[in-house]
Design a protein around this motif. Structure first.
Motif, PDB file in Angstrom:
ATOM      1  N   LEU A  15       0.950  -1.222  -0.023  1.00  0.00           N
ATOM      2  CA  LEU A  15      -0.116   0.011   0.029  1.00  0.00           C
ATOM      3  C   LEU A  15       0.691   1.005   0.015  1.00  0.00           C
ATOM      4  CD1 LEU A  15      -2.959  -0.827   2.444  1.00  0.00           C
ATOM      5  CD2 LEU A  15      -3.158  -0.072   0.241  1.00  0.00           C
ATOM      6  N   LEU A  16       2.062   1.277   0.610  1.00  0.00           N
ATOM      7  CA  LEU A  16       3.168   2.332   0.521  1.00  0.00           C
ATOM      8  C   LEU A  16       4.264   2.017  -0.210  1.00  0.00           C
ATOM      9  CD1 LEU A  16       2.584   3.049   4.323  1.00  0.00           C
ATOM     10  CD2 LEU A  16       1.212   4.117   2.657  1.00  0.00           C
ATOM     11  N   PRO A  17       4.349   1.960  -1.591  1.00  0.00           N
ATOM     12  CA  PRO A  17       5.217   1.549  -2.199  1.00  0.00           C
ATOM     13  C   PRO A  17       6.648   2.479  -2.083  1.00  0.00           C
ATOM     14  CG  PRO A  17       3.451   1.595  -3.675  1.00  0.00           C
ATOM     15  CD  PRO A  17       3.152   2.311  -2.267  1.00  0.00           C
ATOM     16  N   THR A 321      -4.837  -5.404  -0.221  1.00  0.00           N
ATOM     17  CA  THR A 321      -4.388  -4.117  -0.875  1.00  0.00           C
ATOM     18  C   THR A 321      -5.338  -3.385  -1.673  1.00  0.00           C
ATOM     19  OG1 THR A 321      -2.126  -5.028  -0.777  1.00  0.00           O
ATOM     20  CG2 THR A 321      -2.617  -3.143  -2.194  1.00  0.00           C
ATOM     21  N   GLY A 322      -6.038  -3.906  -2.869  1.00  0.00           N
ATOM     22  CA  GLY A 322      -7.020  -3.382  -3.554  1.00  0.00           C
ATOM     23  C   GLY A 322      -8.106  -2.687  -2.843  1.00  0.00           C
ATOM     24  N   PHE A 323      -8.941  -3.816  -1.783  1.00  0.00           N
ATOM     25  CA  PHE A 323     -10.000  -3.288  -1.172  1.00  0.00           C
ATOM     26  C   PHE A 323      -9.672  -2.009  -0.115  1.00  0.00           C
ATOM     27  CE2 PHE A 323     -13.075  -3.475   2.379  1.00  0.00           C
ATOM     28  CZ  PHE A 323     -14.287  -3.537   1.464  1.00  0.00           C
ATOM     29  N   THR A 324      -8.632  -1.940   0.331  1.00  0.00           N
ATOM     30  CA  THR A 324      -8.190  -0.910   1.130  1.00  0.00           C
ATOM     31  C   THR A 324      -8.103   0.400   0.389  1.00  0.00           C
ATOM     32  OG1 THR A 324      -6.971  -2.253   2.749  1.00  0.00           O
ATOM     33  CG2 THR A 324      -6.469   0.233   2.616  1.00  0.00           C
ATOM     34  N   VAL A 325      -7.580   0.386  -1.111  1.00  0.00           N
ATOM     35  CA  VAL A 325      -7.730   1.640  -1.815  1.00  0.00           C
ATOM     36  C   VAL A 325      -9.182   1.874  -1.982  1.00  0.00           C
ATOM     37  CG1 VAL A 325      -7.120   2.375  -4.251  1.00  0.00           C
ATOM     38  CG2 VAL A 325      -5.532   0.911  -2.973  1.00  0.00           C
ATOM     39  N   GLY A 326      -9.876   0.950  -2.410  1.00  0.00           N
ATOM     40  CA  GLY A 326     -11.442   1.325  -2.498  1.00  0.00           C
ATOM     41  C   GLY A 326     -11.850   2.041  -1.255  1.00  0.00           C
ATOM     42  N   ALA A 327     -11.855   1.250   0.011  1.00  0.00           N
ATOM     43  CA  ALA A 327     -12.337   1.878   1.053  1.00  0.00           C
ATOM     44  C   ALA A 327     -11.881   3.156   1.513  1.00  0.00           C
ATOM     45  CB  ALA A 327     -11.773   1.047   2.106  1.00  0.00           C
ATOM     46  N   ILE A 328     -10.300   3.600   1.251  1.00  0.00           N
ATOM     47  CA  ILE A 328     -10.156   4.881   1.383  1.00  0.00           C
ATOM     48  C   ILE A 328     -10.701   5.699   0.460  1.00  0.00           C
ATOM     49  CG2 ILE A 328      -8.087   6.346   1.473  1.00  0.00           C
ATOM     50  CD1 ILE A 328      -6.224   3.840   2.164  1.00  0.00           C
ATOM     51  N   GLY A 329     -10.709   5.419  -0.746  1.00  0.00           N
ATOM     52  CA  GLY A 329     -11.498   6.427  -1.761  1.00  0.00           C
ATOM     53  C   GLY A 329     -12.781   6.661  -1.211  1.00  0.00           C
ATOM     54  N   THR A 330     -13.695   5.629  -0.755  1.00  0.00           N
ATOM     55  CA  THR A 330     -15.034   5.457  -0.616  1.00  0.00           C
ATOM     56  C   THR A 330     -15.265   6.596   0.605  1.00  0.00           C
ATOM     57  OG1 THR A 330     -15.360   3.456  -1.232  1.00  0.00           O
ATOM     58  CG2 THR A 330     -17.151   4.425   0.287  1.00  0.00           C
TER      59      THR A 330
END
Length: 413
Positions: A15-17, A321-330
């Motif tokens: 999540l933090l490249p 990783t992908g779901f967290t990106v979606g949750a943060i955006g939501t």
């Protein structure tokens, strides 16, 4: 889906490249932004559409009730008996006699079409909440005083204390024809309902004064009715309509404003359908960012497999990783939507000032301000849609990562 310390650490790392993976971080940031904007737009549009419908219904019902019992020919002679029957109908909260007639008014050489309303003292007192100048209590039977809408006052240039002339074409008969009846009334109050058409046409006076002006005697034109459930007004007033068949017609708010509310419903559904595709676009952004991440981390995945990481662990890592990106955006979208709704008037005013265009013309939009009514159920559905689409977008990259063959990847390492 609980994560082990190992899975949690790797998911956090992805999540933090690092600096060498700035492009992957950029794509992930774009994914979060697209999810945020799509959720925010859905929340804003649906809240404004709901608020527009609720505000419009509230203002229309506040003046016309949920339904109107209108006599054929415009005169209801035995209205006291009909009023009593309506009040005794189950589901009816309140019923009031009403006179409504289109006329003309003139002041200082300006002539405007008006809609004269004769109300009971109780209805006049309730309208007092919308007064912006003057005093509604001065509207007493025989006082020759009226209240007018704020737009009408602006159009004819009248203020509180001025005397306007109301013209009734059905005047007295003379050998030379009918002479229109012209009566002067002092403006006792100016009110603002918030619906442009109403504020530009309504003139309110006591019912007895309206009967005298219109020469109708002790008759009225209609009865406005309030019911317990506006959506069931047709079923509630069905017995009344059957009892008054041939003498009067019952028209509810759905019928009176059918074109307007049907257009709102169609526009609301169309906007929700169109904006939902933004969530789909956001999901594809999440998918593309995860695919790039899997391609960039193929060697790391192979090494983790050789060290004992299971396919299930890898799947959980990339789904998280992908779901967290979606949750943060939501979550960011909900915050952005709340901010825009909270400062909607200032935002529209600023855009209007910059562009020089009136973005919210009350002559077109009916309402003088931008309404908003967030619906918790709809917001929950928007959040659910965004999270579900985000989750589905992670499945292919996660399964692709889990199916990586470490032998093929590390053969030439």
């Amino acid at each position: 889906m609980l994560l082990s310390p190992f899975e949690r650490t790797i998911a956090k790392r992805y999540l933090l490249p690092g600096r060498s993976e700035a492009f992957i971080a950029l794509v992930a940031g774009i994914s979060i932004t697209v999810v945020m904007l799509s959720v925010a737009m859905l929340v804003i549009v649906m809240s404004v559409m709901n608020g527009f419908r609720a505000e419009l219904l509230d203002k229309i019902v506040g003046l016309n009730g949920h339904a109107i019992v209108q006599a054929y020919g415009g005169r209801l002679d035995d209205w006291e008996q009909v009023l009593q029957e309506v009040e005794q109908t189950p589901g009816v909260v309140e019923a009031s006699p009403l006179i409504e007639q289109p006329l003309l008014t003139t002041f200082n050489g300006r002539v405007e079409a008006i809609l004269l309303r004769g109300n009971t003292q109780k209805d006049i007192r309730e309208l007092g909440e919308k007064v912006i100048s003057g005093n509604m209590a001065e509207l007493q039977s025989g006082a020759s005083k009226v209240a007018i809408g704020v737009r009408l006052a602006e159009n004819i240039g009248a203020r509180v204390g001025d005397t306007i002339t109301i013209i009734n074409p059905q005047g007295r008969s003379t050998p030379f024809g009918t002479v229109p009846r012209q009566v002067g009334y002092e403006v006792a109050a100016i009110f603002e309902v918030g619906v442009y058409d109403y504020d530009g046409a309504f003139v309110v006076m006591p019912m007895q004064d309206a009967q005298t002006l219109l020469l109708t005697g002790d008759t009225i034109g209609m009865i406005e009715v309030q019911v317990t459930d506006p959506d069931e007004v047709g079923e509630i007033l069905a017995p009344v309509e059957q009892a008054l068949a041939g003498r009067a017609v019952v028209r509810d708010w759905k019928t009176i404003n059918s074109t307007l509310f049907e257009a709102l419903q169609v526009e609301r559904a169309a906007m929700a359908f169109a904006l939902s595709f933004m969530v789909l676009v956001a999901a594809f952004n999440i998918l593309s960012s995860l695919v790039m991440l899997v391609r960039a981390k193929t060697r790391d995945i192979a090494i983790m497999r050789t060290m004992g990481a299971t396919r299930r662990s890898l799947t959980k890592i990339f789904v998280t990783t992908g779901f967290t990106v979606g949750a943060i955006g939501t979550i960011a979208g909900l915050i952005l939507g709340a901010l825009v709704l909270g400062f909607r008037e200032q935002i529209v005013g600023g855009i209007s000032w910059l562009t020089g265009a009136d973005l919210w013309d009350p002559q077109v939009r009916f309402l003088s301000t931008i309404p908003s009514k967030p619906d918790p159920v709809e917001i929950a559905m928007i959040v659910g849609l965004a999270l579900v689409m985000s989750f589905l977008a992670t499945l292919y990259p996660a399964l692709k990562a889990a199916s990586t063959d470490p032998v093929q990847v590390l053969r030439y390492e």
